[in-house]
Write a protein that holds these residues in place. Structure first.
Motif, PDB file in Angstrom:
ATOM      1  N   VAL A  80       1.011  -1.166   0.300  1.00  0.00           N
ATOM      2  CA  VAL A  80      -0.390  -0.070  -0.096  1.00  0.00           C
ATOM      3  C   VAL A  80       0.901   0.835   0.290  1.00  0.00           C
ATOM      4  CG1 VAL A  80      -1.521   1.215   1.055  1.00  0.00           C
ATOM      5  CG2 VAL A  80      -2.132  -1.341   1.227  1.00  0.00           C
ATOM      6  N   ARG A 104      -6.016   0.221  -7.999  1.00  0.00           N
ATOM      7  CA  ARG A 104      -5.372  -1.068  -7.588  1.00  0.00           C
ATOM      8  C   ARG A 104      -4.318  -1.650  -9.242  1.00  0.00           C
ATOM      9  NH1 ARG A 104     -10.576  -4.316  -6.970  1.00  0.00           N
ATOM     10  NH2 ARG A 104     -11.678  -2.871  -8.577  1.00  0.00           N
ATOM     11  N   LYS A 155      -3.016  -0.112  -4.203  1.00  0.00           N
ATOM     12  CA  LYS A 155      -2.414  -1.243  -3.536  1.00  0.00           C
ATOM     13  C   LYS A 155      -2.779  -1.574  -4.930  1.00  0.00           C
ATOM     14  CE  LYS A 155      -6.810  -1.021  -0.093  1.00  0.00           C
ATOM     15  NZ  LYS A 155      -7.873  -2.042   0.530  1.00  0.00           N
TER      16      LYS A 155
END
Length: 441
Positions: free
Chosen positions: A38, A182, A135
């Protein structure tokens, strides 16, 4: 044996060490899949950056790990199974938390953050504004396309093969329900060094993409103000065509100056932002050129996907910057024209004032000449009267003098002498130009 040559006898530049060390300031971290991470990007400059740095230093000391050096821009520490990579830049700082997912339970979902990382992330708070939250996971999967289609929104999915064909990266560049962007990296045989370099460049692409697009909001905020000032400038120029008199031109100049001050304030505030957006966009394109290899069949590449969305935004920023520069030039030219007209009006008023002053001076000279003529007569009368007394006195003492005849003969001599003295005094006190003007009259 002769001693080896060193630099002790040379005067070294004070910035030599920092210049040589800059290329090693942010080295790649070797990574081994499978892993999750992260990354947080906080905007922080000036006092906020110094305050966040002190907070990070205290956090390291509180967990019994080495803090960063006072001048370091990069620091990496381990907290058991979690590794933290910290980087400080000119206007932002990044915190990247990394952990292994090799032994994760089968029920684990993409994007799940380990409990150890969650507790550490919550313990390290920052005062800067959060701009990007990413992420990223690295997986060993033989079917990257099928895996990406399960994770991301297929309508905005972008994929590309890494140069060399040892990996595939995918993202939809959308924020998930938790607010994170992501990225999936499918490891097809990347070495630890190559994987570390790839991951860092992918994080930089997303970070710099977000920073580059900050200029778009600035451009959109400035657009109404620029439109208003541009319209008013046209109106002022139209009013200038029929404007006569110092009062009206001076009023237009004051209004134009107020417009210029308001406009230059906005320009000063946006100058850095537009320049930064241009620089960040160049960094994004540079990182994409390094990462991207062959395209994945049927799926847009990262470059094509981002170009469709970033290129118009960057062009908007460039257009606004160019428009500001042109409007600034037009305001300056209009102000110069108005200032010239005001100066001409002031010079005209000054010329009329000087003409009236000269006219009054001429009148005063005429009056003075008249008074001088009367004064010569009056003074001559008194001088002749005194001379008459002298003549009578001389006759009384026995001199053969006829007072009336002598006095009459003395009148032109006295008046001439008095006029000559008065003329010389006036000539000595007048300036040459005044004397010539008086002589002309």
């Amino acid at each position: 044996m002769d001693e080896q040559l060193d630099l002790a006898s040379f005067k070294l530049h004070p910035e030599r060490a920092s210049v040589l060390g800059e290329v090693h300031a942010r080295p790649f971290t070797g990574l081994v899949s499978s892993l999750g991470m992260v990354s947080f990007v906080f905007l922080a400059k000036g006092d906020d950056a110094a305050r966040d740095r002190r907070r990070f230093t205290d956090f390291c000391r509180g967990h019994k790990v080495s803090p960063p050096d006072p001048t370091a821009k990069h620091h990496q520490v381990g907290f058991g199974p979690v590794v933290l990579r910290w980087e400080q830049h000119s206007e932002f700082a990044t915190f990247t938390w990394i952990w292994s997912t090799a032994n994760s339970p089968a029920a684990r979902q993409f994007g799940d953050v380990s409990e150890a990382a969650q507790s550490l992330i919550r313990a390290l708070s920052q005062t800067g504004e959060l701009l990007a939250a990413i992420k990223l996971e690295v997986e060993r999967d033989g079917c990257p396309t099928e895996r990406a289609e399960l994770i991301f929104d297929n309508s905005s999915l972008a994929m590309v093969n890494v140069k060399g064909g040892a990996g595939v990266v995918a993202s939809d560049f959308r924020a998930d329900d938790k607010g994170f962007t992501r990225i999936l990296v499918s490891d097809l045989g990347l070495t630890p060094h190559d994987l570390g370099a790839l991951v860092q460049r992918l994080l930089e692409i997303e970070t710099y993409r977000s920073l580059a697009l900050l200029g778009l909001s600035t451009a959109l905020e400035l657009a109404p103000s620029v439109d208003r000032i541009d319209r008013r400038l046209v109106e002022v120029l139209e009013e200038m065509q029929g404007a006569k008199g110092l009062k009206l031109n001076n009023h237009l100049l004051q209004e134009l100056t107020a417009l210029a001050v308001s406009f230059e304030r906005d320009v000063a505030g946006s100058l850095f932002r537009f320049g930064a957006s241009r620089a960040y966009n160049e960094l994004v394109q540079s990182r994409l050129s390094i990462v991207e290899g062959e395209c994945v069949s049927g799926v847009p590449t990262w470059s094509s996907f981002l170009a469709r969305r970033m290129a118009p935004a960057i062009r908007t920023c460039a257009t606004m910057e160019e428009r500001q520069a042109n409007l600034s030039d037009k305001l300056a030219r209009a102000a110069d024209l108005l200032r010239t007209r005001v100066d001409v009006e002031i010079e005209k008023q000054n010329r009329d004032l000087l003409r009236s002053i000269n006219e009054r001076a001429r009148q005063q000279l005429r009056l003075q000449s008249t008074v001088e003529g009367l004064s010569v007569g009056a003074i001559g009368y008194y001088v002749v009267s005194l001379f008459a007394y002298l003549a009578k006195g001389a006759q009384d003492v026995g001199l053969h003098v006829e007072p009336a005849s002598v006095t009459a003969a003395f009148v032109p001599v006295a008046v001439g002498l008095i006029w000559l003295v008065s003329y010389n005094v006036r000539k000595r006190h007048l300036k040459p130009d005044d004397a010539s003007a008086s002589a002309g009259e």
